[in-house]
Design an enzyme around this catalytic site. Structure first.
Site, PDB file in Angstrom:
ATOM      1  N   SER A   1      24.489  14.611  51.742  1.00  0.00           N
ATOM      2  CA  SER A   1      25.041  15.933  51.395  1.00  0.00           C
ATOM      3  C   SER A   1      26.397  15.778  50.724  1.00  0.00           C
ATOM      4  CB  SER A   1      25.180  16.793  52.649  1.00  0.00           C
ATOM      5  OG  SER A   1      23.939  16.901  53.307  1.00  0.00           O
ATOM      6  N   ARG A   2      27.106  14.699  51.043  1.00  0.00           N
ATOM      7  CA  ARG A   2      28.457  14.507  50.501  1.00  0.00           C
ATOM      8  C   ARG A   2      28.442  13.967  49.063  1.00  0.00           C
ATOM      9  NH1 ARG A   2      29.838  13.154  56.252  1.00  0.00           N
ATOM     10  NH2 ARG A   2      31.463  14.631  56.849  1.00  0.00           N
TER      11      ARG A   2
ATOM     12  N   GLN B   1      32.479  17.028  65.646  1.00  0.00           N
ATOM     13  CA  GLN B   1      32.353  15.659  65.144  1.00  0.00           C
ATOM     14  C   GLN B   1      33.227  15.404  63.927  1.00  0.00           C
ATOM     15  OE1 GLN B   1      28.037  16.301  64.501  1.00  0.00           O
ATOM     16  NE2 GLN B   1      28.291  15.093  62.652  1.00  0.00           N
TER      17      GLN B   1
ATOM     18  N   GLY C   1      16.294  13.302  51.699  1.00  0.00           N
ATOM     19  CA  GLY C   1      16.434  12.464  52.900  1.00  0.00           C
ATOM     20  C   GLY C   1      16.099  13.273  54.144  1.00  0.00           C
ATOM     21  N   HIS C   2      16.693  14.475  54.245  1.00  0.00           N
ATOM     22  CA  HIS C   2      16.367  15.354  55.375  1.00  0.00           C
ATOM     23  C   HIS C   2      14.870  15.695  55.375  1.00  0.00           C
ATOM     24  CE1 HIS C   2      20.706  16.670  54.572  1.00  0.00           C
ATOM     25  NE2 HIS C   2      20.757  16.221  55.818  1.00  0.00           N
TER      26      HIS C   2
ATOM     27  N   ASP D   1      22.171   6.865  58.738  1.00  0.00           N
ATOM     28  CA  ASP D   1      23.239   6.872  59.743  1.00  0.00           C
ATOM     29  C   ASP D   1      22.764   6.025  60.924  1.00  0.00           C
ATOM     30  OD1 ASP D   1      25.078   9.087  58.547  1.00  0.00           O
ATOM     31  OD2 ASP D   1      23.050   9.896  58.451  1.00  0.00           O
TER      32      ASP D   1
HETATM   33  P1  AMP Z   1      23.271  15.153  58.227  1.00  0.00           P
HETATM   34  O1  AMP Z   1      22.832  16.511  57.783  1.00  0.00           O
HETATM   35  O2  AMP Z   1      23.965  14.375  57.175  1.00  0.00           O
HETATM   36  O3  AMP Z   1      23.989  15.183  59.551  1.00  0.00           O
HETATM   37  O4  AMP Z   1      21.942  14.336  58.491  1.00  0.00           O
HETATM   38  C1  AMP Z   1      20.927  14.840  59.318  1.00  0.00           C
HETATM   39  C2  AMP Z   1      19.878  13.778  59.515  1.00  0.00           C
HETATM   40  O5  AMP Z   1      19.337  13.404  58.246  1.00  0.00           O
HETATM   41  C3  AMP Z   1      20.429  12.502  60.148  1.00  0.00           C
HETATM   42  O6  AMP Z   1      19.464  11.980  61.042  1.00  0.00           O
HETATM   43  C4  AMP Z   1      20.606  11.612  58.944  1.00  0.00           C
HETATM   44  O7  AMP Z   1      20.555  10.239  59.255  1.00  0.00           O
HETATM   45  C5  AMP Z   1      19.420  12.012  58.116  1.00  0.00           C
HETATM   46  N1  AMP Z   1      19.639  11.646  56.708  1.00  0.00           N
HETATM   47  C6  AMP Z   1      20.693  11.965  55.929  1.00  0.00           C
HETATM   48  N2  AMP Z   1      20.584  11.384  54.713  1.00  0.00           N
HETATM   49  C7  AMP Z   1      19.433  10.663  54.740  1.00  0.00           C
HETATM   50  C8  AMP Z   1      18.761   9.815  53.799  1.00  0.00           C
HETATM   51  N3  AMP Z   1      19.248   9.587  52.578  1.00  0.00           N
HETATM   52  N4  AMP Z   1      17.598   9.233  54.175  1.00  0.00           N
HETATM   53  C9  AMP Z   1      17.100   9.437  55.426  1.00  0.00           C
HETATM   54  N5  AMP Z   1      17.686  10.226  56.354  1.00  0.00           N
HETATM   55  C10 AMP Z   1      18.830  10.826  56.021  1.00  0.00           C
END
Ligand code: AMP
Length: 283
Positions: free
Chosen positions: A191-192, A66, A41-42, A155
């Site tokens: 990530s979770r 946060q 996703g990232h 998100d």
């Molecule tokens: P995080 O590391 O969870 O804070 O996410 C960092 C960025 O990656 C944020 O913009 C999230 O929305 C995006 N992100 C996380 N998971 C996904 C996913 N499955 N598909 C697309 N973007 C994602």
């Protein structure tokens, strides 16, 4: 794959030196804010950024402001070496890995609050969350001076909050949404997800199935409240411990929707054990 991997910057000054050079060469610069534990996703955000911009910065910072006191800040998955290897494989230009002292030096006293959008959905049970997000993201924007920023629709509320903040504070950056990347069974990558037991992992794809079912029903003319009633029953029988919310809201304003479903989006948050899962889908 690049031979050397991304430039690693741990201070704002180090990052800005590179950004200044890139801008002097006339290149567009993108920033992709993350908390690390990078997954596909990232990486989709990084690829989208690379399509639009010559230089891409990925920030990795598990932002303490946060998380509420009882949340998973200490347990949050971290893996710098694996993250850097993934960024090297993609050819990302710079990884910004600030320490907490770099982001929140002694005496730090500012909090960015976006009203309205942050009091519903995830903001209801996580009242400090979006203030922490808006504050750290505004810092990352000012620190990187990037031209564009990429956020996941996973998100979705966060994307709306960041876009509102950028407009309200005249921050010179374009916020670009990127569609959610899912596992083959529909579970949104997160990530979770590593927190899930085998049994919980088997239940989790029901989230996407329920959202899809609701979207289909509404597209066929069912009201939002009827779709929610159906969706709640489906989630209850799927085996989640608790449904935090299951709602249909306007995709721009997050106002509740019942009758017309134009521009509607379905949002869900559930809990299994200690793990909180969220997802959303356009109708
Ligand atoms: P995080 O590391 O969870 O804070 O996410 C960092 C960025 O990656 C944020 O913009 C999230 O929305 C995006 N992100 C996380 N998971 C996904 C996913 N499955 N598909 C697309 N973007 C994602």
């Amino acid at each position: 794959m690049s031979e050397t991997g991304p430039i690693v910057a741990r201070t704002v000054a180090a990052m800005r030196e590179h950004v200044a050079l890139w801008k002097a060469e006339g290149n567009l610069v993108a920033v992709v804010p993350t908390m690390g534990a990078l997954h596909d996703g990232h990486l989709a955000l990084v690829k989208a950024a690379q399509r639009d911009c010559r230089r891409v910065i990925v920030t990795i910072f598990v932002n303490p402001t946060q998380f509420a006191a009882e949340e998973d800040l200490d347990a949050y998955p971290r893996g710098e070496a694996a993250d850097l290897a993934k960024l090297q494989a993609l050819g990302a230009d710079l990884a910004f890995l600030p320490g907490v002292d770099q982001m929140y030096p002694d005496g730090f006293a500012t909090n960015v609050r976006v009203e309205g959008l942050t009091e519903v959905l995830c903001g209801l049970e996580r009242p400090v969350h979006f203030g922490g997000v808006a504050t750290v993201v505004s810092k990352l924007f000012n620190q990187s001076k990037a031209d564009r920023a990429y956020f996941g629709e996973k998100d979705y509320q966060q994307f709306l909050v960041v876009r509102r903040m950028v407009r309200d504070l005249d921050i010179p950056i374009e916020v670009v949404p990127v569609p959610t990347v899912r596992e083959s069974d529909g579970l949104a990558m997160s990530s979770r997800n590593v927190y899930l037991s085998k049994e919980q992992r088997a239940v989790a794809p029901a989230l996407y199935k329920v959202l899809s079912g609701m979207a289909t029903r509404m597209a066929q003319g069912e009201t939002a409240s009827a779709a929610i009633t159906w969706g709640r029953a489906a989630l209850d029988s799927a085996g989640f411990d608790r449904i935090e919310y299951l709602e249909v809201r306007d995709a721009e304003t997050l106002a509740p929707i019942d009758g017309a479903t134009r521009n509607a989006r379905v949002f869900v948050a559930t809990h299994m054990g200690e793990t909180r899962l969220i997802d959303n889908l356009a109708v």
